[in-house]
Design a protein around this motif. Structure first.
Motif, mmCIF file in Angstrom:
data_model
loop_
_atom_site.group_PDB
_atom_site.id
_atom_site.type_symbol
_atom_site.label_atom_id
_atom_site.label_comp_id
_atom_site.label_asym_id
_atom_site.label_seq_id
_atom_site.Cartn_x
_atom_site.Cartn_y
_atom_site.Cartn_z
ATOM 1 N N UNK A 108 0.821 -1.206 0.000
ATOM 2 C CA UNK A 108 0.000 0.000 0.000
ATOM 3 C C UNK A 108 0.862 1.265 0.000
ATOM 4 N N UNK A 109 1.999 1.219 0.685
ATOM 5 C CA UNK A 109 2.926 2.360 0.659
ATOM 6 C C UNK A 109 3.481 2.560 -0.748
ATOM 7 N N UNK A 110 3.755 1.458 -1.453
ATOM 8 C CA UNK A 110 4.242 1.561 -2.835
ATOM 9 C C UNK A 110 3.167 2.162 -3.737
ATOM 10 N N UNK A 111 1.917 1.815 -3.497
ATOM 11 C CA UNK A 111 0.823 2.400 -4.286
ATOM 12 C C UNK A 111 0.793 3.915 -4.118
ATOM 13 N N UNK A 112 1.026 4.368 -2.907
ATOM 14 C CA UNK A 112 1.009 5.810 -2.634
ATOM 15 C C UNK A 112 2.112 6.549 -3.387
ATOM 16 N N UNK A 113 3.131 5.827 -3.831
ATOM 17 C CA UNK A 113 4.236 6.459 -4.567
ATOM 18 C C UNK A 113 3.985 6.504 -6.075
ATOM 19 N N UNK A 114 2.908 5.884 -6.561
ATOM 20 C CA UNK A 114 2.605 5.944 -7.995
ATOM 21 C C UNK A 114 2.038 7.333 -8.284
ATOM 22 N N UNK A 115 2.677 8.091 -9.154
ATOM 23 C CA UNK A 115 2.206 9.457 -9.415
ATOM 24 C C UNK A 115 0.811 9.492 -10.052
ATOM 25 N N UNK A 116 0.103 10.539 -9.768
ATOM 26 C CA UNK A 116 -1.194 10.826 -10.370
ATOM 27 C C UNK A 116 -1.055 10.734 -11.892
ATOM 28 N N UNK B 293 1.232 1.401 -12.917
ATOM 29 C CA UNK B 293 2.315 0.439 -12.739
ATOM 30 C C UNK B 293 1.712 -0.945 -12.851
ATOM 31 N N UNK B 294 2.574 -1.927 -13.121
ATOM 32 C CA UNK B 294 2.114 -3.312 -13.126
ATOM 33 C C UNK B 294 2.385 -3.928 -11.758
ATOM 34 N N UNK B 295 1.720 -5.024 -11.504
ATOM 35 C CA UNK B 295 1.941 -5.751 -10.252
ATOM 36 C C UNK B 295 3.409 -6.154 -10.146
ATOM 37 N N UNK C 260 -4.995 1.953 -5.600
ATOM 38 C CA UNK C 260 -4.888 0.607 -6.155
ATOM 39 C C UNK C 260 -5.412 0.563 -7.592
ATOM 40 N N UNK C 261 -6.205 1.545 -7.988
ATOM 41 C CA UNK C 261 -6.700 1.600 -9.366
ATOM 42 C C UNK C 261 -5.567 1.872 -10.362
ATOM 43 N N UNK C 262 -4.426 2.315 -9.888
ATOM 44 C CA UNK C 262 -3.299 2.608 -10.780
ATOM 45 C C UNK C 262 -2.479 1.369 -11.128
ATOM 46 N N UNK C 263 -2.862 0.198 -10.600
ATOM 47 C CA UNK C 263 -2.185 -1.047 -10.965
ATOM 48 C C UNK C 263 -2.923 -1.711 -12.116
ATOM 49 N N UNK C 264 -2.153 -2.116 -13.114
ATOM 50 C CA UNK C 264 -2.713 -2.769 -14.297
ATOM 51 C C UNK C 264 -1.969 -4.078 -14.547
ATOM 52 N N UNK C 265 -2.531 -4.897 -15.417
ATOM 53 C CA UNK C 265 -1.891 -6.152 -15.780
ATOM 54 C C UNK C 265 -0.621 -5.927 -16.570
ATOM 55 N N UNK D 205 -7.800 10.769 -14.136
ATOM 56 C CA UNK D 205 -6.404 11.134 -13.904
ATOM 57 C C UNK D 205 -5.604 11.272 -15.197
ATOM 58 N N UNK D 206 -6.223 10.999 -16.329
ATOM 59 C CA UNK D 206 -5.517 11.105 -17.600
ATOM 60 C C UNK D 206 -4.682 9.893 -17.923
ATOM 61 N N UNK D 207 -4.941 8.786 -17.252
ATOM 62 C CA UNK D 207 -4.202 7.540 -17.511
ATOM 63 C C UNK D 207 -5.142 6.512 -18.126
ATOM 64 N N UNK D 208 -6.128 6.972 -18.865
ATOM 65 C CA UNK D 208 -7.183 6.103 -19.349
ATOM 66 C C UNK D 208 -6.845 5.245 -20.543
#
Length: 175
Positions: free
Chosen positions: A93-101, A105-107, A138-143, A165-168
């Motif tokens: 969860x801490x790593x998720x918080x580091x993913x920029x807006x 990122x992938x798993x 957690x929505x910023x993680x993709x396959x 967020x513009x990452x669509x």
């Protein structure tokens, strides 16, 4: 609404409306512990929720910042968090918080960042138990192929958040 747990810490809730459906904010004086979806998988987040307290300062601040986020006025949250989980879950969860807006990122990328390159499935399991949806992104993680994978709020909500967020550009994968 109460969920039983061996912990002695008690939590309060407030339900708010959002563009991705009703969200239940859960917290106490120690911080925000959960953002829950209208339809939750039983046992995904286990907290001792003792009652509704819509005027609790932690919950009011979370509501204010989420509204700003959905209105396009906030890119980062500044909330006191009180996520309940194992040490490994908390590291994910801490790593998720580091993913920029606006980025994904992938798993596997998260597993490598944590020094556990072979722990992709464990990262996925921890991500699936993230109690503080949206705020701990957690929505910023993709396959690995960039496709949308499981999300507690549903793939439609995940796509909405990434588009906001513009990452669509991530592709939806239904299985």
């Amino acid at each position: 609404m109460a969920r039983q747990n061996a912990r002695s810490e008690e939590f309060f809730f407030k339900t708010i409306e959002s563009p991705v459906g009703d969200l239940t904010l859960v917290g106490n004086d120690n911080g925000l512990a959960a953002v829950l979806w209208a339809v939750e998988r039983p046992g995904r987040v286990v907290l001792d929720i003792v009652g509704e307290r819509p005027a609790h300062p932690i919950l009011l601040e979370a509501e204010r910042q989420l509204k700003q986020y959905f209105d396009g006025q906030r890119r980062a949250f500044e909330l006191k968090l009180n996520a309940q989980g194992t040490a490994f879950q908390k590291s994910v969860w801490a790593a998720l918080l580091r993913i920029p807006f606006g980025e994904t990122r992938t798993y596997r990328q998260i597993a490598i960042e944590l020094g556990a390159g072979n722990a992709t499935r464990a990262v996925g399991a921890a991500n699936g138990r993230n109690p503080i949806s949206i705020i701990t992104p957690c929505h910023r993680l993709v396959g690995s192929d960039g496709g949308l994978t499981g999300f507690a709020g549903g793939l439609g909500a995940k796509a909405y958040l990434l588009n906001l967020e513009g990452a669509g550009s991530a592709r939806r994968r239904d299985n």
